[in-house]
Design an enzyme around this catalytic site. Structure first.
Site, short mmCIF file in Angstrom:
data_model
loop_
_atom_site.label_atom_id
_atom_site.label_comp_id
_atom_site.label_asym_id
_atom_site.label_seq_id
_atom_site.Cartn_x
_atom_site.Cartn_y
_atom_site.Cartn_z
N LYS A 78 -20.12 44.77 -2.31
CA LYS A 78 -20.93 44.46 -0.83
C LYS A 78 -22.11 44.07 -1.07
CE LYS A 78 -23.52 46.77 1.96
NZ LYS A 78 -24.32 45.60 2.33
N CYS A 90 -37.33 44.51 -9.12
CA CYS A 90 -37.70 45.93 -9.32
C CYS A 90 -38.34 46.11 -10.74
CB CYS A 90 -36.15 46.53 -9.89
SG CYS A 90 -35.16 45.74 -10.71
N GLU A 138 -43.86 51.27 -4.18
CA GLU A 138 -43.27 49.94 -4.57
C GLU A 138 -43.47 49.07 -3.40
OE1 GLU A 138 -38.87 49.58 -4.74
OE2 GLU A 138 -39.10 48.35 -6.50
P1 NAD Z 1 -31.63 48.53 0.05
O1 NAD Z 1 -31.59 49.88 -0.58
O2 NAD Z 1 -32.12 48.38 1.36
O3 NAD Z 1 -30.03 47.75 0.02
C1 NAD Z 1 -29.56 47.64 -1.03
C2 NAD Z 1 -27.97 47.64 -0.60
O4 NAD Z 1 -27.64 48.96 -0.07
C3 NAD Z 1 -27.62 46.41 0.35
O5 NAD Z 1 -26.33 46.10 -0.01
C4 NAD Z 1 -27.49 47.32 1.73
O6 NAD Z 1 -27.06 46.82 2.62
C5 NAD Z 1 -26.96 48.49 1.05
N1 NAD Z 1 -27.32 49.93 1.98
C6 NAD Z 1 -28.24 50.14 2.48
N2 NAD Z 1 -28.17 51.43 3.14
C7 NAD Z 1 -27.14 51.93 2.70
C8 NAD Z 1 -26.23 53.11 3.03
N3 NAD Z 1 -27.00 54.04 3.66
N4 NAD Z 1 -25.31 53.30 2.30
C9 NAD Z 1 -24.69 52.41 1.49
N5 NAD Z 1 -25.39 51.34 1.31
C10 NAD Z 1 -26.50 50.93 1.76
O7 NAD Z 1 -32.40 47.66 -1.15
P2 NAD Z 1 -33.09 46.30 -0.96
O8 NAD Z 1 -34.19 46.18 -0.03
O9 NAD Z 1 -31.73 45.25 -0.66
O10 NAD Z 1 -33.51 45.67 -2.35
C11 NAD Z 1 -34.72 46.21 -2.82
C12 NAD Z 1 -34.59 47.43 -3.79
O11 NAD Z 1 -33.80 47.31 -4.65
C13 NAD Z 1 -36.20 47.63 -4.22
O12 NAD Z 1 -36.29 49.11 -4.09
C14 NAD Z 1 -35.68 47.34 -5.83
O13 NAD Z 1 -36.58 48.07 -6.65
C15 NAD Z 1 -34.30 47.67 -5.94
N6 NAD Z 1 -33.94 47.22 -7.02
C16 NAD Z 1 -33.53 47.62 -8.25
C17 NAD Z 1 -33.09 47.09 -9.40
C18 NAD Z 1 -32.87 47.81 -10.59
O14 NAD Z 1 -32.15 47.41 -11.44
N7 NAD Z 1 -33.61 49.09 -10.79
C19 NAD Z 1 -33.01 45.63 -9.25
C20 NAD Z 1 -33.14 45.09 -8.07
C21 NAD Z 1 -33.80 45.83 -7.10
#
Ligand code: NAD
Length: 496
Positions: free
Chosen positions: A189, A298, A399
């Site tokens: 997804k 991230c 962040e």
């Molecule tokens: P997000 O948590 O908003 O969304 C990530 C994914 O989760 C999306 O596909 C979203 O649709 C889904 N999602 C949202 N709510 C959900 C729920 N209740 N249940 C299941 N899935 C759900 O994150 P984002 O805004 O897309 O990405 C940014 C964040 O990702 C930042 O905090 C960043 O640090 C983190 N990130 C971490 C890494 C790592 O490797 N540690 C890498 C890239 C991004």
């Protein structure tokens, strides 16, 4: 791309009608709903995609379970045969790299050069796990009873892979490639902002000969499609990259059937600069460690902890380097920083800039949108450097996920490490010093999973990647990622 009206995919000329991939078929959402996919550099709609929900996740789980249970199917293939399919997929990604990079740029607002690098990076990840598939060994163990004790590494079954919008195809590759190499079937997804390259990846997987149902792509919002994946009883493992708070919610949802989970979450990573470092090298490289991808990374080194005696010099060099970062149209080869993923995300970052000013920090460069009228419709923000920051300000703790960095002075090595570790996160960090003993001491003391010395590089396909503390659970990349997608079965054979 599954399209209905499109002269050229990945341009703003005409919106694409994208479809999910379930059981090898291109499909709409069960209830027919769609959402708009927007180019953040222009504000224009580039596609409509299916607004998938629980019913679509159910369909995808059914297809993936069927593919997993197939007695001649993917999970039963010789590992080398699975590897060859993944290798073909890697080749197809390379062959279609310009189209994929263009899709990614138009969808995320990132510079085309960065998108090209990301797409090639994704193909290298598939290459790596293509080779790893038949090197996933068990062990023989000298137990105390007379007999042979051995372990088997087995796929978990159906795995749910939920990825964010900042590096869509790369984050997808980190999960899909090891999951499939180990013999699982999957539901991917993408984030709702950025579904385009995930759908294309699903199509290319079919073209590579990966059987229908092995890789299913469900697009839709996190709260419905994502949550249904995290909670689904037919899924044995969920791998997630995204915000820490979402990761916590996924842990709760996944507890219903005690799913295996791996989480890659947020960060507030430090660049620790000692006075004896090569400050010119630092200033040349460090802007990209926080402004690359418009800071939506991230691993962004969003705190520069600098030894006080070098503070003025580092500030001068870093600010000069920041002024030279080229912000502009993502389609331009010369652009180094494009837009943020959406106007909403840009406004969120602007709020943090106000918070920083309100806390008493000073902006030394940036802090506003570019004044070039050609960029007026895009979600742009100039790289921003805050000085006069203390580690307890919100801009130093939270962040921001935008092109904003805080400079914080320290007096001793001990204080540098105390400041560096004073965060609930622990993803990455860098240490700059010519004293290798000091650098190694700091590397050992830093509570983070991915450290570099005299470098800002965080990601190596062959090496483990993941976070300490609230930055995550598990290690992706390298051979470690295969642990995330396998069960270990112990078998004892009595030979007495
Ligand atoms: P997000 O948590 O908003 O969304 C990530 C994914 O989760 C999306 O596909 C979203 O649709 C889904 N999602 C949202 N709510 C959900 C729920 N209740 N249940 C299941 N899935 C759900 O994150 P984002 O805004 O897309 O990405 C940014 C964040 O990702 C930042 O905090 C960043 O640090 C983190 N990130 C971490 C890494 C790592 O490797 N540690 C890498 C890239 C991004």
């Amino acid at each position: 791309m599954t399209t209905e009206s499109k002269p050229t995919p990945a341009t703003d000329e005409a919106a694409i009608t994208a479809r999910m991939i379930i059981g090898g078929e291109s499909v709409d959402a069960a209830d027919g709903q769609t959402f708009d996919v927007v180019n953040p550099a222009t504000g224009r709609t580039i596609a409509t995609a299916p607004l998938g929900g629980r019913e679509d996740v159910d369909r995808a789980v059914e297809a993936a379970r069927k593919a997993f249970a197939d007695r001649k199917g993917w999970a039963t293939w010789a590992a080398g045969k699975r590897g060859r399919s993944l290798s073909k997929l890697a080749d197809l990604i390379k062959k279609n790299s310009e189209e994929l990079a263009s899709l990614e740029s138009h969808n995320v607002g990132k510079p085309i050069t960065g998108s090209r690098g990301e797409v090639i990076g994704a193909s290298l990840v598939f290459d790596y796990y293509a080779g790893a598939a038949n090197k996933l060994y068990g062990q023989t163990i000298p137990v105390s009873k007379p007999g042979l004790d051995l372990t088997l590494r087995e796929p978990i079954g159906v795995v749910g892979l939920i990825v964010p919008w900042n590096f869509p195809i790369l984050m997808a590759s980190w999960k899909v490639a090891p999951a499939l190499a180990a013999g699982n079937t999957a539901i991917l997804k993408p984030a709702s902002y950025t579904p385009m390259t995930a759908i294309r990846l699903g199509e290319l997987a079919l073209e590579a000969g990966i059987p229908a149902g092995v890789l299913n792509i469900v697009t839709g919002p996190g709260g419905t499609a994502g949550a249904s994946i995290a909670a689904h009883d037919g899924i044995g493992k969920v791998a997630f990259t995204g915000e820490t708070t979402t990761g916590q919610e996924i842990m709760r949802l996944a507890s219903g059937n005690v799913k295996k989970i791996s989480l890659e979450l947020g960060g507030k990573s430090p660049n620790i600069v000692f006075a004896d470092a090569d400050l010119e090298k630092f200033a040349k490289e460090a802007p990209y460690s926080v402004f690359d991808n418009a800071g939506q990374d991230c691993c962004a080194r969003s705190r520069i902890l600098v030894e006080r005696s070098a503070h003025e010099r580092v500030l001068e060099l870093f600010v000069e380097a920041t002024r030279n970062v080229k912000v502009g149209d993502p389609a331009d080869d010369a652009t180094e920083v494009g837009t943020l993923v959406s106007a909403k995300q840009r406004d969120r970052v602007k709020d943090y800039i106000e918070i920083g000013l309100g806390e008493g920090a000073t902006i030394v460069v940036g802090g506003t949108e570019p004044d070039d009228p050609a960029l007026a419709d895009g979600a742009y923000l100039l790289p921003t450097v805050f000085d006069g920051v203390s580690n307890d300000m919100r801009i130093a703790k939270e962040e921001i996920f935008g092109p904003v960095v805080s400079i914080i002075p320290f007096d001793t090595e001990e204080e540098a490490l105390q400041l560096a570790n004073s965060t609930p996160y622990g993803l990455s960090g860098s240490i700059w010093s010519r004293d290798i003993g000091k650098a190694l001491r700091a590397a050992k003391a830093l509570q983070a999973g991915v450290i570099s010395v005299n470098s800002n590089s965080s990601v190596h396909t062959e090496a483990p990647f993941g976070g300490y503390k609230m930055s995550g659970i598990g290690r992706e990349l390298g051979m470690s990622a295969l642990d995330l997608y396998t069960e270990t079965k112990n078998v004892f054979i009595d030979i007495s």
